[in-house]
Design a protein around this motif. Structure first.
Motif, PDB file in Angstrom:
ATOM      1  N   VAL A 102       0.802  -1.238   0.000  1.00  0.00           N
ATOM      2  CA  VAL A 102       0.000   0.000   0.000  1.00  0.00           C
ATOM      3  C   VAL A 102       0.834   1.288   0.000  1.00  0.00           C
ATOM      4  CG1 VAL A 102      -1.708   1.305   1.327  1.00  0.00           C
ATOM      5  CG2 VAL A 102      -2.080  -1.120   0.855  1.00  0.00           C
ATOM      6  N   PRO A 103       1.846   1.525   0.850  1.00  0.00           N
ATOM      7  CA  PRO A 103       2.399   0.628   1.875  1.00  0.00           C
ATOM      8  C   PRO A 103       1.812   0.947   3.258  1.00  0.00           C
ATOM      9  CG  PRO A 103       3.904   2.435   1.533  1.00  0.00           C
ATOM     10  CD  PRO A 103       2.726   2.709   0.635  1.00  0.00           C
ATOM     11  N   VAL A 104       1.626  -0.146   4.019  1.00  0.00           N
ATOM     12  CA  VAL A 104       1.180  -0.060   5.402  1.00  0.00           C
ATOM     13  C   VAL A 104       2.063  -0.991   6.213  1.00  0.00           C
ATOM     14  CG1 VAL A 104      -0.681  -0.759   6.963  1.00  0.00           C
ATOM     15  CG2 VAL A 104      -1.221   0.571   4.929  1.00  0.00           C
ATOM     16  N   THR A 105       2.423  -0.590   7.421  1.00  0.00           N
ATOM     17  CA  THR A 105       3.197  -1.457   8.309  1.00  0.00           C
ATOM     18  C   THR A 105       2.241  -2.383   9.053  1.00  0.00           C
ATOM     19  OG1 THR A 105       4.930   0.206   8.622  1.00  0.00           O
ATOM     20  CG2 THR A 105       4.775  -1.544  10.272  1.00  0.00           C
ATOM     21  N   PHE A 106       2.387  -3.690   8.835  1.00  0.00           N
ATOM     22  CA  PHE A 106       1.515  -4.668   9.484  1.00  0.00           C
ATOM     23  C   PHE A 106       2.210  -5.216  10.723  1.00  0.00           C
ATOM     24  CE2 PHE A 106      -0.004  -9.080  10.037  1.00  0.00           C
ATOM     25  CZ  PHE A 106      -1.347  -8.796  10.284  1.00  0.00           C
ATOM     26  N   ILE A 107       1.505  -5.191  11.855  1.00  0.00           N
ATOM     27  CA  ILE A 107       2.055  -5.675  13.122  1.00  0.00           C
ATOM     28  C   ILE A 107       1.127  -6.750  13.669  1.00  0.00           C
ATOM     29  CG2 ILE A 107       2.747  -5.062  15.467  1.00  0.00           C
ATOM     30  CD1 ILE A 107       3.122  -2.174  14.448  1.00  0.00           C
ATOM     31  N   ARG A 108       1.655  -7.943  13.845  1.00  0.00           N
ATOM     32  CA  ARG A 108       0.859  -9.055  14.355  1.00  0.00           C
ATOM     33  C   ARG A 108       0.854  -9.009  15.878  1.00  0.00           C
ATOM     34  NH1 ARG A 108      -1.882 -12.522  10.930  1.00  0.00           N
ATOM     35  NH2 ARG A 108       0.031 -12.973   9.767  1.00  0.00           N
ATOM     36  N   GLY A 109      -0.318  -8.942  16.469  1.00  0.00           N
ATOM     37  CA  GLY A 109      -0.430  -8.922  17.925  1.00  0.00           C
ATOM     38  C   GLY A 109      -1.757  -8.323  18.347  1.00  0.00           C
ATOM     39  N   ARG A 110      -2.046  -8.390  19.618  1.00  0.00           N
ATOM     40  CA  ARG A 110      -3.284  -7.839  20.165  1.00  0.00           C
ATOM     41  C   ARG A 110      -3.058  -6.369  20.505  1.00  0.00           C
ATOM     42  NH1 ARG A 110      -7.841  -9.927  22.616  1.00  0.00           N
ATOM     43  NH2 ARG A 110      -6.946 -12.038  22.575  1.00  0.00           N
ATOM     44  N   GLY A 111      -3.704  -5.496  19.782  1.00  0.00           N
ATOM     45  CA  GLY A 111      -3.569  -4.067  20.032  1.00  0.00           C
ATOM     46  C   GLY A 111      -4.580  -3.575  21.041  1.00  0.00           C
ATOM     47  N   ARG A 112      -4.151  -2.646  21.890  1.00  0.00           N
ATOM     48  CA  ARG A 112      -5.065  -2.053  22.872  1.00  0.00           C
ATOM     49  C   ARG A 112      -4.614  -0.632  23.177  1.00  0.00           C
ATOM     50  NH1 ARG A 112      -2.445  -2.751  27.991  1.00  0.00           N
ATOM     51  NH2 ARG A 112      -0.746  -4.273  27.871  1.00  0.00           N
ATOM     52  N   LEU A 113      -5.592   0.209  23.455  1.00  0.00           N
ATOM     53  CA  LEU A 113      -5.284   1.582  23.819  1.00  0.00           C
ATOM     54  C   LEU A 113      -4.510   1.615  25.120  1.00  0.00           C
ATOM     55  CD1 LEU A 113      -8.762   3.177  22.998  1.00  0.00           C
ATOM     56  CD2 LEU A 113      -6.653   3.429  21.672  1.00  0.00           C
ATOM     57  N   ALA A 114      -3.556   2.557  25.193  1.00  0.00           N
ATOM     58  CA  ALA A 114      -2.734   2.676  26.403  1.00  0.00           C
ATOM     59  C   ALA A 114      -2.617   4.129  26.835  1.00  0.00           C
ATOM     60  CB  ALA A 114      -1.352   2.081  26.141  1.00  0.00           C
ATOM     61  N   GLY A 115      -3.578   4.951  26.418  1.00  0.00           N
ATOM     62  CA  GLY A 115      -3.537   6.373  26.729  1.00  0.00           C
ATOM     63  C   GLY A 115      -3.762   7.194  25.474  1.00  0.00           C
ATOM     64  N   VAL A 116      -3.589   8.491  25.589  1.00  0.00           N
ATOM     65  CA  VAL A 116      -3.858   9.399  24.472  1.00  0.00           C
ATOM     66  C   VAL A 116      -2.940   9.093  23.294  1.00  0.00           C
ATOM     67  CG1 VAL A 116      -3.886  11.802  23.726  1.00  0.00           C
ATOM     68  CG2 VAL A 116      -4.682  11.201  26.026  1.00  0.00           C
ATOM     69  N   ARG A 117      -3.528   8.707  22.163  1.00  0.00           N
ATOM     70  CA  ARG A 117      -2.822   8.403  20.912  1.00  0.00           C
ATOM     71  C   ARG A 117      -1.751   7.322  21.090  1.00  0.00           C
ATOM     72  NH1 ARG A 117       0.094  12.355  19.291  1.00  0.00           N
ATOM     73  NH2 ARG A 117      -0.205  13.814  21.018  1.00  0.00           N
ATOM     74  N   GLN A 118      -1.932   6.458  22.072  1.00  0.00           N
ATOM     75  CA  GLN A 118      -0.974   5.378  22.323  1.00  0.00           C
ATOM     76  C   GLN A 118      -1.641   4.017  22.160  1.00  0.00           C
ATOM     77  OE1 GLN A 118       1.837   5.830  25.706  1.00  0.00           O
ATOM     78  NE2 GLN A 118       0.651   7.679  26.179  1.00  0.00           N
ATOM     79  N   VAL A 119      -0.913   3.085  21.550  1.00  0.00           N
ATOM     80  CA  VAL A 119      -1.400   1.724  21.353  1.00  0.00           C
ATOM     81  C   VAL A 119      -0.309   0.755  21.791  1.00  0.00           C
ATOM     82  CG1 VAL A 119      -2.086  -0.018  19.659  1.00  0.00           C
ATOM     83  CG2 VAL A 119      -2.909   2.341  19.439  1.00  0.00           C
ATOM     84  N   ARG A 120      -0.653  -0.111  22.707  1.00  0.00           N
ATOM     85  CA  ARG A 120       0.284  -1.150  23.135  1.00  0.00           C
ATOM     86  C   ARG A 120      -0.078  -2.441  22.414  1.00  0.00           C
ATOM     87  NH1 ARG A 120       4.039  -1.850  26.861  1.00  0.00           N
ATOM     88  NH2 ARG A 120       3.636   0.153  27.860  1.00  0.00           N
ATOM     89  N   VAL A 121       0.936  -3.160  21.962  1.00  0.00           N
ATOM     90  CA  VAL A 121       0.737  -4.425  21.265  1.00  0.00           C
ATOM     91  C   VAL A 121       1.248  -5.545  22.150  1.00  0.00           C
ATOM     92  CG1 VAL A 121       1.189  -5.764  19.183  1.00  0.00           C
ATOM     93  CG2 VAL A 121       1.015  -3.266  19.054  1.00  0.00           C
TER      94      VAL A 121
END
Length: 468
Positions: A102-121
Motif C-alpha cells: 500500500v504501503p502499510v506497516t503490518f504488526i501481528r499482535g493484540r492491540g489495545r489503547l494505552a492512553g492518548v494516541r498510544q497503542v500497546r501491542v
C-alpha cells in the motif's frame, strides 16, 4: 521498526484495511495491528465462506426449475474444498502482502489503547513500549457472536458462524438457535450439504424479523419444503452435552426437546471491545461516533471507530463505506485541508444500507420497511407485486416464486424502502439503493425503462400499481 506513525489502526478486517489504504493514499504513514488473520471475519469465517457454501445450493435449486437440465447431487467434499480455496486455506499471506504494497506497516499482535494516541501491542512487541500516533488511532476490531445465557449452553461448546462456515464434517443432526440471517443461511447450506435432520428454534413468530414479513415467509416456505424443521415462538431453556463432542440435547420452554450432533447459535453479535483498553481514555464503549467516524467525547478528537465496533451498522460493505470516509477525513485533517467534502461524511448508515440474505430464495432490501416508515411518521403508501407475474421470471424458472415491495413517501413521491425476495434478485438491489439514497422521484423513475424480458421489469409494474 518505527514506534511513531501518523495513523494506527487496530484491526485488519475489511474496515481496518480500507481506513489504512485511504489514509496511506493521503500521504500518511500507517500501522495496522491485528491479532488474528489479516482480512478479518468476512474473509475467513463469514461472508466469503458462507456464500461459497450457499452457491451450490442456489444453483441446484435454479437447475431444478428449468426443464431439460439434470440436477446432479451436491458433492459436499468438492464444495468444502472450494470453500477452503476461497478462504486461502486460512492463510493471510496474500492479505499481508497487499498491506505491505500500500504501503502499510503490518504488526501481528493484540492491540489495545494505552492512553492518548498510544497503542500497546501485546506479545512480541510488548516490552518495546507503546506505539504513538501523531494524528489518529482507529478502532476496527469488528464484532463477536453473542452466546445467550441459557443454562448449559456455553458448556456445550456451541458452534458460531466460525465453526459453521469452517465445517469439515457436516453433522447428520443439527439444531440452530436463531431465526436471523446467519441462522437461515447456515441452516439451509448445512442441511443441503448433509445435515439431513436440521431443526431451527426461533424465539419470534417468523424468520428474518428485520425485513418485510413476506420475505421471511418465503424463506420459511422454502426451508420447510427442503426438509428443515422450524419451531416458531419457542425458547431454549436448557442445553445438555454430557460428553464433549457427543450428542447435545436442547430443552424447550414447552417441555419438548431436540437432540442433535451439533448446535449452532446465531442470535446476534456485539462489539469486540474486550481488552481494548477503552478505560485508559475514559470510555466504556467505542461510541457514539459522528458522521466522520470520530468518537465523540474524547478530548483532542484523535480517536475514530469504524465498522461493527461502532454499532452503527453490522454489514461488511457498510464498514468499508465508513472506512473510506474515515481514512479520507483523517488525511485531510492531518494535512490541514478542508474536511467537509461530500465523501467525508457518512450518511447512508441509517436508511441507505443495502442487505442481501443469500438463502434460496434470496432476500434483499434497502431503506425502511413499511412498519418502520409508519413508526417514524412518514406519509406512507406501499405497493407489492408478484415477481412470478413478470415476463422475465418465467424465462428464469418454471413456477418462479418471489415478491417485490416498494414503500413510498406520498408527499415527496420518493421511495423510502424497497424489498425483493426471489431467485437471483440480489443483482437488482443496487438500482433500488440508488433510487432510495438519491431520492429519485417516481415521476423520474417512469423514464428509467427496464429491459424486456428481465425480472427488473418489476420496476414498471410497481410504478403501475402505485399509479400517477
Amino acid at each position: 521498526m518505527s514506534d511513531v506513525f501518523d495513523v494506527i489502526v487496530i484491526g485488519a478486517g475489511p474496515a481496518g484495511e480500507n481506513v489504512a489504504d485511504r489514509a496511506a493514499r493521503g500521504g500518511l504513514s500507517v500501522a495496522v495491528v491485528e491479532k488474528e488473520l489479516a482480512g478479518g471475519e468476512c474473509s475467513y469465517w463469514a461472508c466469503i465462506p458462507s456464500k461459497t457454501l450457499l452457491r451450490p445450493v442456489e444453483l441446484a435449486a435454479e437447475v431444478s426449475r428449468v426443464p431439460g437440465l439434470e440436477v446432479a447431487p451436491i458433492d459436499t467434499a468438492a464444495v468444502l474444498g472450494r470453500r477452503d480455496a476461497m478462504v486461502s486455506r486460512y492463510d493471510d499471506g496474500g492479505q499481508v502482502e497487499w498491506l505491505d504494497s500500500v504501503p502499510v506497516t503490518f504488526i501481528r499482535g493484540r492491540g489495545r489503547l494505552a492512553g492518548v494516541r498510544q497503542v500497546r501491542v501485546d506479545g512480541a512487541r510488548d516490552a518495546d513500549g507503546p506505539l504513538l500516533a501523531r494524528h489518529a488511532v482507529v478502532l476496527a476490531t469488528g464484532s463477536v457472536p453473542v452466546i445467550p445465557p441459557i443454562e448449559g449452553l456455553a458448556e456445550a461448546e456451541p458452534w458460531t458462524n466460525r465453526e459453521a462456515t469452517g465445517v469439515k464434517d457436516v453433522p447428520e443432526r443439527l439444531v440452530v438457535i436463531g431465526g436471523g440471517v446467519v441462522a437461515c443461511e447456515m441452516a439451509q447450506a448445512l442441511h443441503r450439504l448433509g445435515a439431513a435432520d436440521t431443526t431451527m428454534i426461533v424465539r419470534g413468530d417468523g424468520l428474518l424479523g428485520r425485513v418485510e414479513p413476506f420475505a421471511g415467509e418465503l424463506v420459511h416456505r422454502s426451508l420447510t419444503e427442503q426438509g428443515v424443521r422450524i419451531l416458531l415462538g419457542r425458547n431454549a431453556v436448557k442445553v445438555e452435552r454430557p460428553v464433549a463432542g457427543g450428542e447435545v440435547t436442547v430443552h424447550l420452554d414447552d417441555g419438548s426437546r431436540v437432540v442433535a450432533d451439533e448446535i449452532l447459535v446465531a442470535t446476534g453479535r456485539r462489539a469486540a471491545v474486550d481488552g481494548l483498553g477503552l478505560d485508559t481514555v475514559g470510555l466504556s464503549r467505542p461510541g457514539p461516533v459522528d458522521d466522520s467516524m470520530r468518537v465523540t467525547g474524547v478530548e483532542g478528537g484523535w480517536l475514530y471507530a469504524v465498522g461493527d465496533v461502532n454499532g452503527r451498522n453490522l454489514l461488511t460493505h457498510m464498514g468499508k463505506y465508513q472506512a473510506r470516509v474515515c481514512g479520507d477525513v483523517i488525511a485531510a485533517r492531518a494535512r490541514g485541508d478542508a474536511d467537509t467534502l461530500p465523501n467525508m461524511r457518512a450518511r447512508a448508515d441509517d436508511v441507505g444500507a443495502p442487505q442481501v440474505v443469500f438463502t434460496e430464495p434470496q432476500v434483499c432490501a434497502v431503506g425502511r420497511t413499511e412498519a418502520r416508515a409508519r413508526e417514524e411518521g412518514f406519509p406512507v403508501r406501499a405497493v407489492e407485486y408478484d415477481l412470478g407475474g413478470v415476463a422475465g421470471a418465467s424465462l428464469v424458472a418454471e413456477g418462479y416464486r418471489g415478491r417485490a415491495k416498494a414503500v413510498v413517501d406520498t408527499d415527496r413521491r420518493v421511495l423510502l424502502g424497497v424489498t425483493f425476495a426471489g431467485q437471483g434478485v440480489a443483482e437488482m438491489l443496487h438500482a433500488a439503493t440508488i433510487a432510495v439514497t438519491a431520492e429519485v422521484t417516481l415521476d423520474d423513475l417512469w423514464h428509467a425503462v427496464p429491459a424486456f424480458p428481465t425480472i427488473s421489469e418489476v420496476w414498471l409494474r410497481l410504478l403501475e400499481a402505485y399509479g400517477m
